[in-house]
Design an enzyme around this catalytic site. Structure first.
Site, PDB file in Angstrom:
ATOM      1  N   HIS A 242       1.301 -18.449 -43.929  1.00 41.04           N
ATOM      2  CA  HIS A 242       0.818 -17.634 -45.059  1.00 41.04           C
ATOM      3  C   HIS A 242      -0.031 -16.443 -44.592  1.00 41.04           C
ATOM      4  CE1 HIS A 242       1.921 -21.022 -47.680  1.00 41.04           C
ATOM      5  NE2 HIS A 242       1.202 -21.817 -46.936  1.00 41.04           N
TER       6      HIS A 242
HETATM    7  O1  RIB Z   1      -2.609 -21.389 -49.821  1.00 38.35           O
HETATM    8  C1  RIB Z   1      -2.563 -20.987 -48.477  1.00 38.35           C
HETATM    9  C2  RIB Z   1      -3.895 -20.462 -48.036  1.00 38.35           C
HETATM   10  O2  RIB Z   1      -4.885 -21.487 -48.153  1.00 38.35           O
HETATM   11  C3  RIB Z   1      -3.923 -20.056 -46.554  1.00 38.35           C
HETATM   12  O3  RIB Z   1      -4.878 -19.056 -46.364  1.00 38.35           O
HETATM   13  C4  RIB Z   1      -4.359 -21.322 -45.876  1.00 38.35           C
HETATM   14  O4  RIB Z   1      -5.014 -21.071 -44.639  1.00 38.35           O
HETATM   15  C5  RIB Z   1      -5.354 -21.875 -46.860  1.00 38.35           C
HETATM   16  O5  RIB Z   1      -6.591 -21.243 -46.618  1.00 38.35           O
END
Ligand code: RIB
Ligand code: CA
Length: 320
Positions: A242
Protein backbone atom coordinates in the site's frame (compact mmCIF):
# COMPACT_ATOMS: atom_id res chain seq x y z
CA UNK A 1 19.19 17.79 -5.22
CA UNK A 2 15.90 16.14 -6.22
CA UNK A 3 12.30 16.19 -5.05
CA UNK A 4 12.11 17.24 -1.40
CA UNK A 5 10.16 14.74 0.66
CA UNK A 6 9.10 14.14 4.25
CA UNK A 7 7.62 10.73 5.11
CA UNK A 8 5.21 10.36 8.03
CA UNK A 9 4.93 6.67 8.82
CA UNK A 10 3.93 3.82 11.16
CA UNK A 11 6.32 1.00 10.10
CA UNK A 12 4.75 -1.53 9.32
CA UNK A 13 5.97 -3.96 6.69
CA UNK A 14 4.61 -2.05 3.71
CA UNK A 15 5.94 1.19 5.23
CA UNK A 16 9.37 -0.48 5.21
CA UNK A 17 9.20 -0.97 1.43
CA UNK A 18 8.01 2.63 1.03
CA UNK A 19 10.81 4.07 3.16
CA UNK A 20 13.41 2.05 1.22
CA UNK A 21 11.91 3.24 -2.08
CA UNK A 22 12.41 6.88 -1.08
CA UNK A 23 15.73 6.39 0.74
CA UNK A 24 17.33 4.63 -2.25
CA UNK A 25 16.01 7.00 -4.96
CA UNK A 26 18.71 9.37 -6.23
CA UNK A 27 16.11 11.85 -7.46
CA UNK A 28 14.61 12.23 -3.98
CA UNK A 29 15.88 14.49 -1.22
CA UNK A 30 14.49 12.69 1.82
CA UNK A 31 14.51 15.56 4.30
CA UNK A 32 13.17 13.62 7.27
CA UNK A 33 11.03 10.79 8.59
CA UNK A 34 8.42 11.37 11.27
CA UNK A 35 6.71 8.52 13.10
CA UNK A 36 3.21 8.05 14.39
CA UNK A 37 1.29 5.37 16.29
CA UNK A 38 -0.61 3.00 14.04
CA UNK A 39 0.27 -0.56 13.05
CA UNK A 40 2.13 -0.82 16.35
CA UNK A 41 2.95 1.57 19.21
CA UNK A 42 4.91 4.79 18.70
CA UNK A 43 8.11 3.49 20.35
CA UNK A 44 8.08 0.53 17.96
CA UNK A 45 7.27 2.54 14.83
CA UNK A 46 10.07 4.93 15.75
CA UNK A 47 12.62 2.17 16.39
CA UNK A 48 11.59 0.48 13.14
CA UNK A 49 12.02 3.70 11.16
CA UNK A 50 15.50 4.27 12.61
CA UNK A 51 16.55 0.67 11.84
CA UNK A 52 15.15 0.82 8.30
CA UNK A 53 17.11 4.00 7.53
CA UNK A 54 20.24 2.35 8.94
CA UNK A 55 19.58 -0.63 6.63
CA UNK A 56 19.41 1.75 3.66
CA UNK A 57 22.59 3.53 4.69
CA UNK A 58 20.66 6.72 5.37
CA UNK A 59 21.59 7.62 8.93
CA UNK A 60 21.80 11.17 7.54
CA UNK A 61 18.00 11.39 7.52
CA UNK A 62 16.61 12.83 10.79
CA UNK A 63 13.81 10.93 12.52
CA UNK A 64 11.37 12.38 15.05
CA UNK A 65 8.52 10.72 16.90
CA UNK A 66 5.08 12.29 16.87
CA UNK A 67 1.66 11.36 18.18
CA UNK A 68 1.27 8.21 20.21
CA UNK A 69 -2.54 8.34 20.04
CA UNK A 70 -5.35 9.85 17.91
CA UNK A 71 -6.62 13.43 18.26
CA UNK A 72 -9.87 12.64 20.04
CA UNK A 73 -10.87 8.98 20.63
CA UNK A 74 -8.55 6.04 21.46
CA UNK A 75 -7.37 3.80 18.61
CA UNK A 76 -9.55 0.69 18.77
CA UNK A 77 -6.77 -1.73 17.88
CA UNK A 78 -3.32 -2.00 16.32
CA UNK A 79 -2.50 -4.12 13.25
CA UNK A 80 -0.13 -6.61 14.89
CA UNK A 81 -2.23 -9.47 13.47
CA UNK A 82 -1.08 -8.30 10.04
CA UNK A 83 2.37 -6.79 10.59
CA UNK A 84 3.52 -8.97 13.49
CA UNK A 85 4.10 -8.12 17.16
CA UNK A 86 6.88 -5.59 16.46
CA UNK A 87 5.41 -4.31 13.20
CA UNK A 88 7.98 -6.18 11.09
CA UNK A 89 6.92 -9.85 11.41
CA UNK A 90 8.83 -10.10 14.70
CA UNK A 91 12.06 -9.70 12.70
CA UNK A 92 12.95 -6.08 13.52
CA UNK A 93 15.99 -7.25 15.49
CA UNK A 94 17.61 -8.62 12.32
CA UNK A 95 17.81 -5.05 11.02
CA UNK A 96 20.85 -2.97 11.92
CA UNK A 97 20.79 -1.15 15.24
CA UNK A 98 19.67 2.48 14.81
CA UNK A 99 22.61 4.55 13.67
CA UNK A 100 21.20 7.63 15.48
CA UNK A 101 18.55 8.53 18.01
CA UNK A 102 15.25 10.17 17.21
CA UNK A 103 15.21 13.96 17.60
CA UNK A 104 13.97 15.01 21.04
CA UNK A 105 12.03 17.92 19.59
CA UNK A 106 9.31 15.69 18.11
CA UNK A 107 7.66 15.17 14.74
CA UNK A 108 5.76 18.43 14.36
CA UNK A 109 8.83 20.49 15.33
CA UNK A 110 10.98 18.59 12.84
CA UNK A 111 8.43 19.03 10.07
CA UNK A 112 8.20 22.78 10.75
CA UNK A 113 12.01 23.08 10.77
CA UNK A 114 12.37 21.18 7.49
CA UNK A 115 9.51 23.01 5.77
CA UNK A 116 10.79 26.45 6.78
CA UNK A 117 14.36 25.64 5.76
CA UNK A 118 13.50 24.16 2.35
CA UNK A 119 14.15 26.45 -0.61
CA UNK A 120 11.14 25.05 -2.47
CA UNK A 121 7.82 23.48 -1.48
CA UNK A 122 8.05 20.01 0.05
CA UNK A 123 5.98 16.88 -0.60
CA UNK A 124 4.70 15.07 2.48
CA UNK A 125 4.00 11.34 2.05
CA UNK A 126 1.57 10.36 4.83
CA UNK A 127 1.47 6.56 5.08
CA UNK A 128 0.06 6.09 8.56
CA UNK A 129 -2.70 7.71 10.61
CA UNK A 130 -2.87 11.44 9.81
CA UNK A 131 -2.53 12.68 13.40
CA UNK A 132 0.90 14.31 12.97
CA UNK A 133 -0.11 16.05 9.75
CA UNK A 134 -3.33 17.34 11.32
CA UNK A 135 -1.40 18.66 14.33
CA UNK A 136 1.18 20.32 12.05
CA UNK A 137 -1.45 22.18 10.02
CA UNK A 138 -3.49 23.19 13.08
CA UNK A 139 -0.55 24.44 15.15
CA UNK A 140 1.51 25.96 12.32
CA UNK A 141 -0.86 27.30 9.64
CA UNK A 142 1.92 29.44 8.16
CA UNK A 143 3.71 26.35 6.81
CA UNK A 144 0.79 25.48 4.49
CA UNK A 145 2.38 27.28 1.53
CA UNK A 146 5.65 25.39 2.12
CA UNK A 147 3.89 22.12 1.30
CA UNK A 148 3.66 21.16 -2.36
CA UNK A 149 1.31 18.19 -1.90
CA UNK A 150 0.31 15.71 0.77
CA UNK A 151 0.22 12.22 -0.79
CA UNK A 152 -1.85 10.03 1.51
CA UNK A 153 -2.12 6.27 1.56
CA UNK A 154 -5.61 5.88 2.93
CA UNK A 155 -9.28 5.38 2.45
CA UNK A 156 -11.37 2.93 0.52
CA UNK A 157 -13.79 3.92 -2.23
CA UNK A 158 -15.85 0.76 -2.39
CA UNK A 159 -14.75 -1.02 0.79
CA UNK A 160 -12.48 -0.90 3.79
CA UNK A 161 -10.00 -3.33 5.28
CA UNK A 162 -10.41 -2.71 8.99
CA UNK A 163 -14.20 -2.49 8.82
CA UNK A 164 -16.56 -2.97 5.91
CA UNK A 165 -16.07 0.67 4.90
CA UNK A 166 -13.01 1.98 6.76
CA UNK A 167 -9.35 1.70 5.79
CA UNK A 168 -6.86 1.37 8.68
CA UNK A 169 -5.05 4.73 8.48
CA UNK A 170 -8.27 6.74 8.31
CA UNK A 171 -10.05 4.44 10.79
CA UNK A 172 -7.23 4.89 13.31
CA UNK A 173 -7.89 8.63 13.52
CA UNK A 174 -10.91 9.77 11.47
CA UNK A 175 -10.90 13.26 13.00
CA UNK A 176 -7.30 13.78 11.87
CA UNK A 177 -8.11 12.49 8.39
CA UNK A 178 -11.07 14.89 8.18
CA UNK A 179 -8.90 17.83 9.31
CA UNK A 180 -6.38 17.15 6.54
CA UNK A 181 -8.64 16.02 3.69
CA UNK A 182 -11.75 18.14 4.32
CA UNK A 183 -10.97 21.17 6.47
CA UNK A 184 -7.54 22.15 5.18
CA UNK A 185 -6.87 23.55 1.70
CA UNK A 186 -3.45 21.98 1.13
CA UNK A 187 -3.40 19.94 -2.13
CA UNK A 188 -3.97 16.28 -1.27
CA UNK A 189 -3.63 13.10 -3.31
CA UNK A 190 -5.51 10.17 -1.82
CA UNK A 191 -4.19 6.70 -2.72
CA UNK A 192 -6.97 4.32 -1.62
CA UNK A 193 -7.09 0.59 -0.98
CA UNK A 194 -9.03 0.04 -4.21
CA UNK A 195 -5.85 0.81 -6.16
CA UNK A 196 -3.15 -0.34 -3.76
CA UNK A 197 -4.64 -3.85 -3.56
CA UNK A 198 -4.54 -4.05 -7.36
CA UNK A 199 -0.79 -3.25 -7.16
CA UNK A 200 -0.10 -6.32 -4.99
CA UNK A 201 3.12 -8.20 -5.74
CA UNK A 202 3.57 -11.98 -5.98
CA UNK A 203 6.23 -14.42 -4.85
CA UNK A 204 8.16 -14.06 -8.12
CA UNK A 205 8.46 -10.31 -7.56
CA UNK A 206 9.57 -10.89 -3.97
CA UNK A 207 12.13 -13.47 -5.08
CA UNK A 208 13.62 -10.93 -7.52
CA UNK A 209 13.81 -8.38 -4.71
CA UNK A 210 15.42 -10.88 -2.33
CA UNK A 211 18.08 -11.64 -4.94
CA UNK A 212 18.67 -7.99 -5.81
CA UNK A 213 20.96 -7.11 -2.94
CA UNK A 214 21.25 -6.72 0.83
CA UNK A 215 18.38 -4.28 1.26
CA UNK A 216 16.03 -6.39 -0.84
CA UNK A 217 17.03 -9.50 1.08
CA UNK A 218 16.47 -7.75 4.40
CA UNK A 219 13.08 -6.35 3.36
CA UNK A 220 11.78 -9.71 2.17
CA UNK A 221 12.98 -11.23 5.48
CA UNK A 222 10.51 -8.89 7.22
CA UNK A 223 7.46 -10.23 5.36
CA UNK A 224 6.46 -13.67 6.82
CA UNK A 225 3.62 -12.49 9.09
CA UNK A 226 2.47 -9.95 6.51
CA UNK A 227 2.49 -12.58 3.74
CA UNK A 228 0.49 -14.96 5.91
CA UNK A 229 -2.15 -12.27 6.31
CA UNK A 230 -2.26 -11.27 2.65
CA UNK A 231 -2.26 -14.87 1.38
CA UNK A 232 -5.77 -15.07 2.81
CA UNK A 233 -6.86 -11.65 1.51
CA UNK A 234 -5.42 -11.94 -2.00
CA UNK A 235 -5.92 -15.67 -2.57
CA UNK A 236 -2.36 -16.06 -3.85
CA UNK A 237 1.18 -15.96 -2.43
CA UNK A 238 1.79 -12.23 -2.42
CA UNK A 239 1.34 -9.00 -0.51
CA UNK A 240 -0.03 -5.51 -0.84
CA UNK A 241 2.54 -2.73 -0.78
CA UNK A 242 0.00 0.00 0.00
CA UNK A 243 2.49 2.60 1.20
CA UNK A 244 5.02 2.06 -1.59
CA UNK A 245 2.28 2.88 -4.12
CA UNK A 246 1.68 6.22 -2.39
CA UNK A 247 5.41 7.00 -2.14
CA UNK A 248 5.82 6.10 -5.82
CA UNK A 249 3.31 8.89 -6.61
CA UNK A 250 5.04 11.25 -4.19
CA UNK A 251 8.39 10.80 -5.95
CA UNK A 252 7.15 10.30 -9.50
CA UNK A 253 4.08 12.57 -9.86
CA UNK A 254 1.66 11.17 -12.41
CA UNK A 255 2.71 7.54 -12.07
CA UNK A 256 -0.83 7.11 -10.73
CA UNK A 257 -3.83 8.35 -12.68
CA UNK A 258 -5.92 10.61 -10.46
CA UNK A 259 -9.19 12.50 -10.66
CA UNK A 260 -10.47 15.26 -8.42
CA UNK A 261 -13.56 14.54 -6.31
CA UNK A 262 -15.39 16.01 -3.31
CA UNK A 263 -14.50 14.06 -0.19
CA UNK A 264 -15.88 13.67 3.31
CA UNK A 265 -14.85 11.45 6.24
CA UNK A 266 -17.36 9.75 8.50
CA UNK A 267 -16.42 10.81 12.05
CA UNK A 268 -19.62 9.52 13.64
CA UNK A 269 -19.57 6.70 16.17
CA UNK A 270 -21.71 4.44 14.01
CA UNK A 271 -20.79 1.43 11.85
CA UNK A 272 -19.47 3.73 9.14
CA UNK A 273 -16.89 5.46 11.37
CA UNK A 274 -13.67 6.05 9.44
CA UNK A 275 -15.30 5.62 6.02
CA UNK A 276 -13.94 7.81 3.22
CA UNK A 277 -16.86 9.25 1.29
CA UNK A 278 -15.60 10.12 -2.20
CA UNK A 279 -18.43 11.59 -4.27
CA UNK A 280 -17.90 10.13 -7.78
CA UNK A 281 -21.28 11.26 -9.09
CA UNK A 282 -21.20 13.44 -12.21
CA UNK A 283 -21.38 17.22 -11.71
CA UNK A 284 -25.05 17.39 -12.83
CA UNK A 285 -25.99 14.48 -10.59
CA UNK A 286 -24.27 16.14 -7.66
CA UNK A 287 -25.98 19.44 -8.42
CA UNK A 288 -29.33 17.70 -8.66
CA UNK A 289 -28.93 15.52 -5.60
CA UNK A 290 -27.87 16.00 -2.03
CA UNK A 291 -24.18 16.23 -1.20
CA UNK A 292 -21.99 16.71 1.85
CA UNK A 293 -22.24 20.29 3.06
CA UNK A 294 -18.57 20.87 3.84
CA UNK A 295 -16.78 18.45 1.55
CA UNK A 296 -13.14 18.92 0.80
CA UNK A 297 -11.65 18.07 -2.57
CA UNK A 298 -8.88 15.55 -3.21
CA UNK A 299 -7.13 14.10 -6.22
CA UNK A 300 -8.02 10.44 -5.88
CA UNK A 301 -5.75 7.78 -7.44
CA UNK A 302 -7.91 5.47 -9.53
CA UNK A 303 -5.53 3.59 -11.80
CA UNK A 304 -1.95 2.97 -12.90
CA UNK A 305 0.14 0.73 -15.15
CA UNK A 306 0.29 -2.07 -12.57
CA UNK A 307 3.37 -3.84 -13.93
CA UNK A 308 5.06 -0.51 -14.57
CA UNK A 309 4.50 0.47 -10.94
CA UNK A 310 5.77 -2.87 -9.66
CA UNK A 311 8.89 -2.62 -11.86
CA UNK A 312 9.48 0.97 -10.73
CA UNK A 313 9.47 -0.03 -7.05
CA UNK A 314 11.60 -3.13 -7.67
CA UNK A 315 14.12 -1.23 -9.75
CA UNK A 316 14.52 1.56 -7.19
CA UNK A 317 14.88 -0.71 -4.14
CA UNK A 318 17.26 -2.98 -6.09
CA UNK A 319 19.65 -0.07 -6.47
CA UNK A 320 21.07 -0.67 -2.98
O1 RIB B 1 -4.62 0.14 5.21
C1 RIB B 1 -3.26 0.06 4.87
C2 RIB B 1 -2.46 1.07 5.65
O2 RIB B 1 -2.58 0.80 7.05
C3 RIB B 1 -0.96 0.99 5.36
O3 RIB B 1 -0.38 2.25 5.57
C4 RIB B 1 -0.47 0.02 6.39
O4 RIB B 1 0.90 0.23 6.72
C5 RIB B 1 -1.32 0.38 7.58
O5 RIB B 1 -0.72 1.48 8.23
CA1 CA C 1 1.54 2.50 7.06
Amino acid sequence: MGRKLIIDTDPGVDDAFAIALAALSDDVELLGVTTVFGNVSLPRTTSNALRLLALCGRADVPVAAGADRPLVYPQQSRATHIHGPDGLSGRSSVLPEPARQARRAGAVSLMVELLERADEPVTIAAIGPLTNVALLLAAHPRVRDRISRIVIMGGGLDHGNTTAMAEFNVWSDPEAARRVLVEEDVPCVLVPLDLTLRCAVDSAWLAKLAAAGPVGAALTALTPDYLASYRRVLGFEGMAMHDAVAVAEAIRPGILRTKSFPIEIDCTSGPGRGATLVDRRSEPARAQGEGPVHAGVADVALDTDLDGLRNFVLGRISRS
